[in-house]
Design a protein around this motif. Structure first.
Motif, PDB file in Angstrom:
ATOM      1  N   ILE A 501      15.964   2.714  64.374  1.00 40.58           N
ATOM      2  CA  ILE A 501      15.401   2.178  63.132  1.00 40.58           C
ATOM      3  C   ILE A 501      15.695   0.686  63.047  1.00 40.58           C
ATOM      4  O   ILE A 501      16.832   0.267  62.827  1.00 40.58           O
ATOM      5  CB  ILE A 501      15.975   2.927  61.908  1.00 40.58           C
ATOM      6  CG1 ILE A 501      15.669   4.428  62.025  1.00 40.58           C
ATOM      7  CG2 ILE A 501      15.417   2.363  60.618  1.00 40.58           C
ATOM      8  CD1 ILE A 501      16.330   5.280  60.959  1.00 40.58           C
ATOM      9  N   ASP A 502      14.659  -0.132  63.222  1.00 38.55           N
ATOM     10  CA  ASP A 502      14.802  -1.593  63.223  1.00 38.55           C
ATOM     11  C   ASP A 502      14.827  -2.191  61.829  1.00 38.55           C
ATOM     12  O   ASP A 502      15.469  -3.221  61.616  1.00 38.55           O
ATOM     13  CB  ASP A 502      13.615  -2.231  63.964  1.00 38.55           C
ATOM     14  CG  ASP A 502      13.696  -2.093  65.467  1.00 38.55           C
ATOM     15  OD1 ASP A 502      14.538  -2.760  66.067  1.00 38.55           O
ATOM     16  OD2 ASP A 502      12.905  -1.326  66.025  1.00 38.55           O
ATOM     17  N   ASP A 503      14.079  -1.594  60.910  1.00 36.22           N
ATOM     18  CA  ASP A 503      13.800  -2.275  59.652  1.00 36.22           C
ATOM     19  C   ASP A 503      14.021  -1.392  58.438  1.00 36.22           C
ATOM     20  O   ASP A 503      13.896  -0.164  58.512  1.00 36.22           O
ATOM     21  CB  ASP A 503      12.363  -2.787  59.646  1.00 36.22           C
ATOM     22  CG  ASP A 503      11.357  -1.686  59.924  1.00 36.22           C
ATOM     23  OD1 ASP A 503      10.911  -1.021  58.975  1.00 36.22           O
ATOM     24  OD2 ASP A 503      11.017  -1.479  61.115  1.00 36.22           O
ATOM     25  N   ALA A 504      14.347  -2.027  57.324  1.00 40.37           N
ATOM     26  CA  ALA A 504      14.503  -1.338  56.035  1.00 40.37           C
ATOM     27  C   ALA A 504      14.004  -2.277  54.941  1.00 40.37           C
ATOM     28  O   ALA A 504      13.865  -3.494  55.153  1.00 40.37           O
ATOM     29  CB  ALA A 504      15.959  -0.950  55.811  1.00 40.37           C
ATOM     30  N   LEU A 505      13.729  -1.718  53.763  1.00 46.76           N
ATOM     31  CA  LEU A 505      13.083  -2.468  52.684  1.00 46.76           C
ATOM     32  C   LEU A 505      13.780  -2.207  51.347  1.00 46.76           C
ATOM     33  O   LEU A 505      14.422  -1.178  51.162  1.00 46.76           O
ATOM     34  CB  LEU A 505      11.618  -2.047  52.552  1.00 46.76           C
ATOM     35  CG  LEU A 505      10.695  -2.217  53.762  1.00 46.76           C
ATOM     36  CD1 LEU A 505       9.504  -1.290  53.637  1.00 46.76           C
ATOM     37  CD2 LEU A 505      10.218  -3.649  53.859  1.00 46.76           C
ATOM     38  N   HIS A 506      13.575  -3.147  50.430  1.00 47.01           N
ATOM     39  CA  HIS A 506      13.971  -2.886  49.036  1.00 47.01           C
ATOM     40  C   HIS A 506      13.115  -3.746  48.122  1.00 47.01           C
ATOM     41  O   HIS A 506      12.519  -4.749  48.556  1.00 47.01           O
ATOM     42  CB  HIS A 506      15.462  -3.175  48.812  1.00 47.01           C
ATOM     43  CG  HIS A 506      15.751  -4.601  48.428  1.00 47.01           C
ATOM     44  ND1 HIS A 506      15.934  -5.612  49.367  1.00 47.01           N
ATOM     45  CD2 HIS A 506      15.864  -5.208  47.207  1.00 47.01           C
ATOM     46  CE1 HIS A 506      16.163  -6.755  48.752  1.00 47.01           C
ATOM     47  NE2 HIS A 506      16.126  -6.532  47.435  1.00 47.01           N
ATOM     48  N   CYS A 507      13.074  -3.382  46.864  1.00 48.37           N
ATOM     49  CA  CYS A 507      12.388  -4.190  45.857  1.00 48.37           C
ATOM     50  C   CYS A 507      13.029  -3.925  44.500  1.00 48.37           C
ATOM     51  O   CYS A 507      13.095  -2.767  44.057  1.00 48.37           O
ATOM     52  CB  CYS A 507      10.892  -3.876  45.813  1.00 48.37           C
ATOM     53  SG  CYS A 507       9.981  -4.926  44.666  1.00 48.37           S
ATOM     54  N   ILE A 508      13.505  -4.990  43.844  1.00 50.37           N
ATOM     55  CA  ILE A 508      14.085  -4.863  42.509  1.00 50.37           C
ATOM     56  C   ILE A 508      13.391  -5.837  41.566  1.00 50.37           C
ATOM     57  O   ILE A 508      12.712  -6.781  42.006  1.00 50.37           O
ATOM     58  CB  ILE A 508      15.605  -5.142  42.519  1.00 50.37           C
ATOM     59  CG1 ILE A 508      15.880  -6.572  43.020  1.00 50.37           C
ATOM     60  CG2 ILE A 508      16.343  -4.111  43.357  1.00 50.37           C
ATOM     61  CD1 ILE A 508      17.346  -6.985  42.924  1.00 50.37           C
ATOM     62  N   VAL A 509      13.555  -5.617  40.253  1.00 52.05           N
ATOM     63  CA  VAL A 509      12.994  -6.513  39.246  1.00 52.05           C
ATOM     64  C   VAL A 509      14.077  -7.511  38.843  1.00 52.05           C
ATOM     65  O   VAL A 509      15.192  -7.120  38.471  1.00 52.05           O
ATOM     66  CB  VAL A 509      12.501  -5.734  38.019  1.00 52.05           C
ATOM     67  CG1 VAL A 509      11.902  -6.698  36.992  1.00 52.05           C
ATOM     68  CG2 VAL A 509      11.469  -4.690  38.423  1.00 52.05           C
ATOM     69  N   LEU A 510      13.758  -8.809  38.950  1.00 56.64           N
ATOM     70  CA  LEU A 510      14.692  -9.865  38.570  1.00 56.64           C
ATOM     71  C   LEU A 510      14.669 -10.086  37.054  1.00 56.64           C
ATOM     72  O   LEU A 510      13.707  -9.670  36.375  1.00 56.64           O
ATOM     73  CB  LEU A 510      14.326 -11.157  39.294  1.00 56.64           C
ATOM     74  CG  LEU A 510      14.406 -11.118  40.827  1.00 56.64           C
ATOM     75  CD1 LEU A 510      13.862 -12.406  41.423  1.00 56.64           C
ATOM     76  CD2 LEU A 510      15.840 -10.891  41.272  1.00 56.64           C
ATOM     77  N   PRO A 511      15.693 -10.723  36.518  1.00 56.00           N
ATOM     78  CA  PRO A 511      15.724 -10.953  35.049  1.00 56.00           C
ATOM     79  C   PRO A 511      14.506 -11.689  34.501  1.00 56.00           C
ATOM     80  O   PRO A 511      14.115 -11.476  33.352  1.00 56.00           O
ATOM     81  CB  PRO A 511      17.007 -11.792  34.872  1.00 56.00           C
ATOM     82  CG  PRO A 511      17.876 -11.390  36.023  1.00 56.00           C
ATOM     83  CD  PRO A 511      16.944 -11.146  37.158  1.00 56.00           C
ATOM     84  N   ASN A 512      13.865 -12.532  35.337  1.00 60.24           N
ATOM     85  CA  ASN A 512      12.693 -13.276  34.850  1.00 60.24           C
ATOM     86  C   ASN A 512      11.389 -12.488  34.978  1.00 60.24           C
ATOM     87  O   ASN A 512      10.313 -13.012  34.718  1.00 60.24           O
ATOM     88  CB  ASN A 512      12.578 -14.608  35.572  1.00 60.24           C
ATOM     89  CG  ASN A 512      12.365 -14.447  37.077  1.00 60.24           C
ATOM     90  OD1 ASN A 512      12.255 -13.323  37.575  1.00 60.24           O
ATOM     91  ND2 ASN A 512      12.306 -15.563  37.799  1.00 60.24           N
ATOM     92  N   GLY A 513      11.488 -11.237  35.415  1.00 56.68           N
ATOM     93  CA  GLY A 513      10.297 -10.398  35.547  1.00 56.68           C
ATOM     94  C   GLY A 513       9.679 -10.397  36.920  1.00 56.68           C
ATOM     95  O   GLY A 513       8.833  -9.539  37.235  1.00 56.68           O
ATOM     96  N   ASN A 514      10.023 -11.360  37.751  1.00 56.23           N
ATOM     97  CA  ASN A 514       9.539 -11.361  39.137  1.00 56.23           C
ATOM     98  C   ASN A 514      10.240 -10.277  39.951  1.00 56.23           C
ATOM     99  O   ASN A 514      11.276  -9.748  39.543  1.00 56.23           O
ATOM    100  CB  ASN A 514       9.765 -12.731  39.787  1.00 56.23           C
ATOM    101  CG  ASN A 514       8.835 -13.788  39.223  1.00 56.23           C
ATOM    102  OD1 ASN A 514       7.814 -13.466  38.607  1.00 56.23           O
ATOM    103  ND2 ASN A 514       9.185 -15.053  39.407  1.00 56.23           N
ATOM    104  N   TYR A 515       9.652  -9.995  41.118  1.00 57.67           N
ATOM    105  CA  TYR A 515      10.268  -9.022  42.028  1.00 57.67           C
ATOM    106  C   TYR A 515      11.089  -9.764  43.085  1.00 57.67           C
ATOM    107  O   TYR A 515      10.726 -10.856  43.524  1.00 57.67           O
ATOM    108  CB  TYR A 515       9.211  -8.201  42.772  1.00 57.67           C
ATOM    109  CG  TYR A 515       8.413  -7.247  41.918  1.00 57.67           C
ATOM    110  CD1 TYR A 515       8.782  -6.941  40.611  1.00 57.67           C
ATOM    111  CD2 TYR A 515       7.261  -6.643  42.424  1.00 57.67           C
ATOM    112  CE1 TYR A 515       8.040  -6.065  39.829  1.00 57.67           C
ATOM    113  CE2 TYR A 515       6.511  -5.757  41.663  1.00 57.67           C
ATOM    114  CZ  TYR A 515       6.898  -5.480  40.361  1.00 57.67           C
ATOM    115  OH  TYR A 515       6.174  -4.618  39.597  1.00 57.67           O
ATOM    116  N   GLN A 516      12.194  -9.136  43.484  1.00 58.07           N
ATOM    117  CA  GLN A 516      12.861  -9.556  44.725  1.00 58.07           C
ATOM    118  C   GLN A 516      12.556  -8.499  45.775  1.00 58.07           C
ATOM    119  O   GLN A 516      12.975  -7.353  45.650  1.00 58.07           O
ATOM    120  CB  GLN A 516      14.375  -9.682  44.562  1.00 58.07           C
ATOM    121  CG  GLN A 516      15.042 -10.193  45.840  1.00 58.07           C
ATOM    122  CD  GLN A 516      16.544  -9.989  45.871  1.00 58.07           C
ATOM    123  OE1 GLN A 516      17.019  -8.864  45.975  1.00 58.07           O
ATOM    124  NE2 GLN A 516      17.285 -11.092  45.751  1.00 58.07           N
ATOM    125  N   CYS A 517      11.783  -8.891  46.778  1.00 56.76           N
ATOM    126  CA  CYS A 517      11.451  -7.984  47.880  1.00 56.76           C
ATOM    127  C   CYS A 517      12.267  -8.405  49.100  1.00 56.76           C
ATOM    128  O   CYS A 517      12.376  -9.605  49.395  1.00 56.76           O
ATOM    129  CB  CYS A 517       9.962  -8.038  48.208  1.00 56.76           C
ATOM    130  SG  CYS A 517       8.904  -7.484  46.856  1.00 56.76           S
TER     131      CYS A 517
END
Length: 963
Positions: A501-517
């Protein structure tokens, strides 16, 4: 001390006199256990000079070696000359050959003339039980010879080897010294000088090893033009004419022709469909990117992948490829050709577009290699000359001599080409070894690995010594240097059964409403440091090779499936790319790169990830992160397509294998889901983002990947195929092509658009790794992705290119240091060339593995399936069978079909077959001859009396088009 003096011409035309000092010594070891001379005993010399691999032992040659030769029953040492090593390595590598004295003269000459042969002989030098000793004669006071004015370099070297023989005979009178040579002149002079000298054949035949005699390389007998003409004149029949190929030009004439522009240099590529046709692809020639060749004499003994010199024919003699699928018969028809038959096979019709055509006038570099295949045994009783049928269709049949035909006739064997005389229809070669029974899966796997040059051997101990010991945990001091991301809900999404397994992902919502991918890639470079044995091995292999039933790793399994693999069973090192992305338009606000530590929460398959996204009752943070990633991925994909990225198609399938035998028990077409696209989009984004960064910091030595735009002429088959359905395909730009494919729809044939995209894939050029400092920025573009710059960053477990990119990125963010080879653009380009070759071979090996398992699946089956016509030929239909991702040929021989080349179509009775038509074919394996098992397609529907066959099961409907 001697002075070596030679003259050198500078670029400006000035003549320089170069004087080099050449020191001679008298303390060089002879390498024998018999020796009692103080000069040898006091020698500090190891077995080889610095140009070869060294051994610690000074005495390599045995004092009383056993003789297996009836010619020389006493103990003896063998001294081979250069030609023996160059042409008879398959014999010399046999364990029966021991106690060999290899002159430094020979080793140096081999290194200049054949790197592959040099590597093989140095491997023998490094094998202690083979007792091969390199004698440094070029620095020995008693043996060194200077070149005489009347001598050629070759004659001087032969004399130096004979001098070594005489020295050993005097130095070690208790043992015989045998010179092994196939050079008639060298043998004559040696015997005149009192040296025991024999040819390779004489020596091997005295060993009573018939299988070893088979390995002796054939020699080309030079015949004069008068002798060849006489051979034709004495032929009793004028129907069949003895073939005489045109003589190849001398190298000096070829060089002059290339310089003047009369000749062109290129890579010879044989046709898969017609053995009488080929193309020569020219480098950097806009006017003639390729030259078409047709007919025996124009092909002129070139073999697939040779570098050749071609002469362009007058435009009145230009030709066009035939619409005939033509395979050469398996029997040996001698050296005669039916010229009338050849003319009929390559006949060119008027009013058809002609291609720039030429003829091969010389071979610049042979690309011969050992070939896998099978023996076609001669019908003559007690015959020793037989035909070898290569597995690769583009390689001609090879004529060999063997006394083991009964033993080998049902075996897969390996054969090497030795020469191709002017008066021989086939090249001459020799047997190398047997691989195993025909049809055995392990044997056939071995064949496809050898045919595609896939390194398939256990990792050497030096590589394993580079691995960390178990149990292994992340040291606190290393953790302190990295960004700790173990608190994030990270997961991987891969095909079922994936362990690397080479790769993994995540996505969270930042306080300003943008996403951190975030894309997190296995940090393989932490374990594989530059200049180590494991790094050298990974660079040599360059890629992991995926077959249906096995995986051949680029790095040892401890790394690929454990310490580097981003599994959900513990913390792992990663290289992370983090983006702040606006959720509505996927605009990137900020990008960061970090060496990190992550903790994967789940190792999901594409199906499992899709089920989580689709499950409306699931609201956990991991699932919500997947939904956000999927949302952004759709926006990214839409933007790529607007920019002109191509969505192409290929016939991919997956096998269900028996858990014990690993034989295929079912075939399933691969189903693509939204999660496939989701992962792909973020991997593409990461690769593009990293490419920009490393090029910004290292503009001269960034490892990038380009996909050249195809020449417009490449699209001719696609345009013609679409025109058969009154559809116009625009190909001037990638954007026009993408838009045309989107509009190309046939409501009566839902598979039509997929087939068009498959044909488009075949028009593409190969994507290539390259060094940014050696190409203009205008050539960086990746045509298929419509990306101005691109690289590979996301799969370092299975691609060496990604390891290089990780090192460059780490240096760019000051997380690691550079090293000289990383910043040397010429060294990097050499590595890129190897990666391109290995990547191409891995792809071919994977496809060959699918073909093998498809054949195994149909071995005892007769199945009726839907098929679509991909090409209409003069004597066949080439069809695609979507359910099995299989392409095959339905031959139309022995039935009165009428071929319309313009349309194109095949008609018989009231049925007409056109491009993209649907039909039903019966799939089976022809097993009458165990040697020649191959897939067989027969027409089931539409029904043609006397041609089609009865269905296995109830017909699926009426197919074909009534006329």
């Amino acid at each position: 001390m001697l002075d070596k003096i030679f003259m050198k011409k500078t670029r400006r035309g000035n003549i320089l006199k170069i004087v080099r000092e050449h020191y001679l010594r008298d303390d060089i070891s002879c390498g024998s256990e018999l020796c009692t001379h103080m000069s040898c005993l006091s020698s500090s010399q190891t077995n080889q000079p610095k140009s070869a691999i060294n051994l610690k032992s000074k005495t390599v040659l045995e004092s009383k070696p056993l003789s297996s030769s009836s010619l020389f029953t006493d103990s003896h040492y063998i001294i081979p000359d250069t030609n023996i090593i160059l042409h008879q390595m398959d014999v010399i590598e046999d364990p029966a050959f021991k106690n060999i004295i290899l002159c430094q003269t020979v080793l140096q000459e081999i290194k200049q003339r054949s790197i592959s042969c040099y590597q093989r002989i140095t491997q023998l030098l490094n094998t202690p039980d083979r007792r091969v000793f390199c004698f440094v004669n070029e620095f020995h006071r008693d043996v060194f010879v200077t070149k005489m004015d009347s001598e050629t370099i070759n004659d001087r070297n032969d004399r130096a080897i004979r001098q070594v023989c005489k020295y050993y005979s005097q130095h070690l009178p208790a043992i015989k010294i045998i010179l092994l040579s196939d050079d008639v002149d060298n043998l004559r002079k040696a015997r005149e000088e009192g040296i025991l000298a024999v040819s390779c054949r004489e020596y091997v035949e005295s060993m009573s090893r018939p299988e070893l005699v088979d390995r002796i390389a054939a020699k080309e007998e030079k015949k004069s033009a008068e002798e060849l003409d006489e051979k034709q004149l004495t032929d009793s029949t004028r129907k069949n004419k003895h073939i005489v190929f045109p003589e190849h030009w001398k190298l000096s004439d070829i060089q002059a022709g290339l310089k003047s522009g009369k000749l062109f240099q290129g890579t010879y590529q044989s046709s898969r469909e017609n053995y009488l046709e080929a193309n020569v692809f020219l480098n950097d020639n806009e006017k003639y990117p390729q030259i078409f060749l047709q007919g025996y004499r124009n092909l002129n003994r070139a073999v697939h992948d040779d570098i050749v010199a071609v002469e362009l024919l007058p435009e009145s003699e230009w030709a066009t490829p035939t619409s005939l699928i033509l395979e050469e018969g398996e029997e040996d028809v001698g050296d005669y050709i039916n010229e009338k038959e050849e003319d009929e096979q390559i006949i060119n019709k008027p009013n058809v577009k002609k291609l720039p055509s030429g003829r091969v006038v010389g071979i610049i570099k042979r690309s011969w290699r050992p070939y896998c295949g099978m023996l076609q045994v001669s019908d003559l009783t007690d015959a020793v000359r037989h035909m070898f049928i290569p597995s690769e269709k583009r390689i001609p049949k090879i004529r060999i001599e063997t006394r083991q035909s009964e033993k080998l006739k049902n075996q897969r064997i390996v054969v090497s080409i030795d020469c191709w005389p002017r008066d021989s229809r086939y090249p001459l070669g020799h047997f190398v070894r047997s691989l195993g029974p025909i049809g055995d899966k392990d044997t056939e796997n071995q064949v496809l690995l050898l045919e595609h040059d896939v390194p398939n051997y256990p990792f050497p101990q030096a590589v394993l010594d580079c691995l960390p010991s178990l149990p292994w945990t992340i040291p606190e001091e290393e953790k302190a240097k990295r960004l700790d991301l173990t608190h994030l809900n990270i997961c991987s999404v891969d095909p079922p059964g994936c362990t690397d397994i080479d790769d993994a992902l995540h996505c969270i919502v930042l306080p300003n409403g943008n996403y951190q991918c975030g894309v997190h890639i296995a940090d393989v470079t932490h374990f594989i440091r530059p200049g180590t044995a494991i790094d050298d091995e990974a660079r040599r292999r360059s890629t992991t090779v995926y077959l249906v039933d096995q995986r051949i790793d680029m790095v040892p399994e401890l790394l690929s499936s454990n310490l580097c693999s981003l599994r959900d069973d513990g913390a792992r090192y990663a290289f992370s790319v983090l983006w702040e992305i606006q959720p509505n338009d996927a605009k990137i606000v900020k990008t960061e790169f970090h060496k990190s530590v992550i903790l994967s929460r789940a190792s999901l398959t594409y199906v499992q990830a899709q089920m989580k996204i689709d499950d409306k009752t699931a609201s956990d943070e991991l699932t919500q992160g997947l939904r956000r990633l999927n949302k952004i991925a759709k926006i990214l994909k839409a933007e790529r397509i607007r920019n002109g990225a191509l969505s192409l198609a290929s016939n991919e399938i997956r096998f269900n294998l028996d858990s014990e035998t690993h034989d295929p028990i079912d075939v399933i077409s691969k189903e693509l889901m939204e999660t496939n696209s989701m992962v792909e989009e973020f991997m593409l984004l990461a690769n593009i983002t990293v490419a920009k960064k490393i090029y910004e910091i290292f503009p001269q030595c960034a490892c990038l990947r380009r996909h050249p735009a195809p020449p417009i002429s490449n699209f001719d088959p696609l345009i013609k195929a679409a025109e058969s359905k009154d559809i116009k395909i625009e190909v001037d730009t990638g954007k026009q092509l993408a838009d045309s494919l989107d509009k190309a729809v046939d409501r009566d044939n839902l598979f039509f658009n997929t087939m068009l995209r498959m044909l488009t894939t075949r028009c593409m050029m190969q994507a290539l790794y390259f060094c940014s400092g050696l190409f203009p920025e205008a050539e960086f573009e990746h045509y298929g992705l419509a990306a101005p710059i691109y690289t590979h960053f996301t799969s370092p477990i299975r691609r060496y290119a990604d390891i290089l990119v990780h090192r460059l990125l780490a240096a760019a963010i000051n997380a690691d240091t550079t090293y000289p080879e990383l910043l040397d653009k010429h060294v990097l380009q050499q590595t890129c060339n190897n990666m391109n070759y290995r990547h191409k071979m891995a792809q071919y090996a994977g496809r060959a593995s699918v073909d093998l398992h498809t054949q195994l699946f149909f071995k005892d089956r007769h199945v009726d399936e839907e098929a679509y016509v991909l090409a209409v030929k003069k004597n066949a239909l080439q069809v695609l069978i979507p359910r099995y991702g299989l392409e095959g040929t339905l031959y139309l021989n022995d039935f009165p079909f009428v071929f319309n080349e313009v349309e194109p179509s095949q008609s018989a009775e009231n049925v007409k077959f056109r491009l993209f038509d649907k039909l039903i074919v019966k799939i089976s394996i022809e097993t009458k001859n165990v040697q020649h098992q191959k897939m067989k397609l027969q027409l089931v529907s539409p029904k043609l009396n006397g041609f089609s066959v009865e269905p296995e099961k109830k017909s699926r409907g009426n197919f074909g088009q009534e006329t």
